[in-house]
Design an enzyme around this catalytic site. Structure first.
Site, PDB file in Angstrom:
ATOM      1  N   ASP A   1      -7.270  -2.844  14.219  1.00 35.49           N
ATOM      2  CA  ASP A   1      -8.648  -3.191  13.834  1.00 35.49           C
ATOM      3  C   ASP A   1      -8.669  -4.357  12.832  1.00 35.49           C
ATOM      4  O   ASP A   1      -9.697  -4.651  12.234  1.00 35.49           O
ATOM      5  CB  ASP A   1      -9.369  -1.973  13.241  1.00 35.49           C
ATOM      6  CG  ASP A   1      -8.704  -1.445  11.975  1.00 35.49           C
ATOM      7  OD1 ASP A   1      -7.681  -2.031  11.527  1.00 35.49           O
ATOM      8  OD2 ASP A   1      -9.195  -0.442  11.423  1.00 35.49           O
TER       9      ASP A   1
ATOM     10  N   GLU B   1      -9.666  -1.703   5.394  1.00 38.48           N
ATOM     11  CA  GLU B   1     -10.307  -1.413   6.676  1.00 38.48           C
ATOM     12  C   GLU B   1     -11.522  -2.326   6.884  1.00 38.48           C
ATOM     13  O   GLU B   1     -11.978  -2.986   5.942  1.00 38.48           O
ATOM     14  CB  GLU B   1     -10.763   0.056   6.679  1.00 38.48           C
ATOM     15  CG  GLU B   1      -9.620   1.065   6.562  1.00 38.48           C
ATOM     16  CD  GLU B   1      -8.857   1.272   7.870  1.00 38.48           C
ATOM     17  OE1 GLU B   1      -8.761   0.333   8.676  1.00 38.48           O
ATOM     18  OE2 GLU B   1      -8.358   2.397   8.073  1.00 38.48           O
TER      19      GLU B   1
ATOM     20  N   ASP C   1       0.815  -1.210   0.000  1.00 40.55           N
ATOM     21  CA  ASP C   1       0.000   0.000   0.000  1.00 40.55           C
ATOM     22  C   ASP C   1       0.853   1.267   0.000  1.00 40.55           C
ATOM     23  O   ASP C   1       2.072   1.199   0.143  1.00 40.55           O
ATOM     24  CB  ASP C   1      -0.969   0.004   1.199  1.00 40.55           C
ATOM     25  CG  ASP C   1      -0.310  -0.424   2.510  1.00 40.55           C
ATOM     26  OD1 ASP C   1       0.919  -0.455   2.580  1.00 40.55           O
ATOM     27  OD2 ASP C   1      -1.052  -0.727   3.462  1.00 40.55           O
TER      28      ASP C   1
ATOM     29  N   HIS D   1      -7.049  -4.581  10.003  1.00 44.49           N
ATOM     30  CA  HIS D   1      -6.892  -4.300   8.568  1.00 44.49           C
ATOM     31  C   HIS D   1      -5.609  -4.917   8.036  1.00 44.49           C
ATOM     32  O   HIS D   1      -4.570  -4.889   8.681  1.00 44.49           O
ATOM     33  CB  HIS D   1      -6.996  -2.805   8.232  1.00 44.49           C
ATOM     34  CG  HIS D   1      -5.892  -1.925   8.729  1.00 44.49           C
ATOM     35  ND1 HIS D   1      -6.128  -0.821   9.516  1.00 44.49           N
ATOM     36  CD2 HIS D   1      -4.554  -1.945   8.517  1.00 44.49           C
ATOM     37  CE1 HIS D   1      -4.979  -0.210   9.770  1.00 44.49           C
ATOM     38  NE2 HIS D   1      -4.010  -0.870   9.189  1.00 44.49           N
TER      39      HIS D   1
HETATM   40  C1  GLP Z   1      -0.483   0.463   8.476  1.00 43.19           C
HETATM   41  C2  GLP Z   1      -0.268  -0.298   7.189  1.00 43.19           C
HETATM   42  C3  GLP Z   1      -0.526  -1.761   7.377  1.00 43.19           C
HETATM   43  C4  GLP Z   1       0.228  -2.257   8.570  1.00 43.19           C
HETATM   44  C5  GLP Z   1      -0.294  -1.554   9.793  1.00 43.19           C
HETATM   45  C6  GLP Z   1       0.291  -2.053  11.088  1.00 43.19           C
HETATM   46  O1  GLP Z   1      -1.789   0.813   8.696  1.00 43.19           O
HETATM   47  N1  GLP Z   1      -1.075   0.176   6.117  1.00 43.19           N
HETATM   48  O2  GLP Z   1      -0.129  -2.455   6.203  1.00 43.19           O
HETATM   49  O3  GLP Z   1       0.081  -3.649   8.707  1.00 43.19           O
HETATM   50  O4  GLP Z   1       0.026  -0.181   9.626  1.00 43.19           O
HETATM   51  O5  GLP Z   1       1.452  -1.350  11.436  1.00 43.19           O
HETATM   52  P1  GLP Z   1       2.373  -1.761  12.618  1.00 43.19           P
HETATM   53  O6  GLP Z   1       3.145  -2.951  12.159  1.00 43.19           O
HETATM   54  O7  GLP Z   1       3.262  -0.562  12.811  1.00 43.19           O
HETATM   55  O8  GLP Z   1       1.543  -2.035  13.793  1.00 43.19           O
END
Ligand code: GLP
Length: 267
Positions: A144, A151, A74, A146
């Site tokens: 959440d 989402e 993303d 995602h």
């Molecule tokens: C963002 C990204 C996700 C990722 C998430 C969790 O929202 N778009 O792809 O998995 O963060 O991040 P973290 O690993 O810092 O908890």
């Protein structure tokens, strides 16, 4: 679904890096040799330990990325490459710049500055397909649940497209934007749940107390678009690598079950 429970973040990261390295090496030495290994990659704090270990192996001459093509999950819409919170910047800063033989032309990241997001996303799907799909998609999840930026209530068959970010996600991610949720872009480009589950294998990292509900929903909850990560239950090659801290909401029998069947040094 495999659930590999490790003592802590460091061990989880090492396990996942070893797994990815094993797959790349087996591919390079197997009947598919000559075709690139197609690796899907996430951003966030979850994969940083994996990136460090993969880069170490690469610099030590233990693992080559010369035959690896990557597709990132993303990108924020409206952030240029040089913005230090763009996922392009993150990936180069935390991973690609540390590899000795990764070919720049093999790195694919959605362009958040595109003036035609629909075309950008359709082209991304077509490019993945041109390689015959993704061999292994590594991912992380949000609190959440995602997966990428899919989402809650994104279709479980969704493809790459534009996503509106929820207030919750903008609040969580505001830690990287001076703690101001308004500074977090309101939209992103993201691969779909269907894009991820089309991959031959999916390896998702889940670490820390704040992901405990999401891990339980991924493993024990029903398959539901409310927790988009739960789509992994329908994937024959899904692996969750997690740490003890993230297991706090699993039932004791689930926790024991996975420790039991994953006991030993199995990669
Ligand atoms: C963002 C990204 C996700 C990722 C998430 C969790 O929202 N778009 O792809 O998995 O963060 O991040 P973290 O690993 O810092 O908890």
């Amino acid at each position: 679904m495999r659930v590999v429970i490790q003592d802590n973040y460091e061990k989880m990261s090492k396990w996942a890096a070893d797994y990815i390295a094993k797959k790349i090496k087996a591919y390079n030495n197997g009947p598919e040799a000559g075709r690139p290994f197609v690796l899907g990659l996430p951003t966030g704090s979850s994969p940083i330990g994996v990136y460090k270990e993969l880069a170490r192996m690469n610099q030590a001459g233990e693992l080559s990325f010369a035959n690896v093509v990557t597709f990132n999950m993303d990108e924020y819409l409206g952030l240029p490459h040089e913005h230090d919170q763009s996922y392009w910047y993150f990936m180069h800063d935390n991973f690609f710049d540390h590899l000795v033989d990764m070919k720049p032309e093999n790195i694919n990241i959605l362009n958040g500055m595109t003036d035609d997001p629909e075309k950008e996303c359709a082209d991304y799907e077509a490019k993945i397909a041109s390689y015959g799909g993704i061999d292994l998609f590594m991912g992380g999840i949000g609190v959440d649940g995602h997966l990428a930026f899919n989402e809650p209530y994104t279709s479980l068959t969704s493809r790459t497209g534009v996503r509106n970010l929820t207030t919750d996600t903008r609040i969580v991610n505001s830690r990287f934007f001076g703690n101001d949720p308004e500074k977090v872009p309101a939209q992103a480009l993201s691969v779909g749940i269907g894009t991820v589950t089309d991959s031959k294998e999916v390896l998702v990292l889940i670490s820390g107390h704040n992901k405990a509900r999401a891990l339980a929903a991924t493993v024990e909850g029903g398959v539901s678009q409310k927790w988009t990560c739960s789509a992994l239950q329908m994937h024959n090659g899904a692996i969750i690598a997690c740490d003890e801290e993230a297991c706090g909401e699993l039932t004791v029998d689930t926790y024991k079950y996975f420790l039991d069947i994953e006991r030993g040094e199995r990669l």
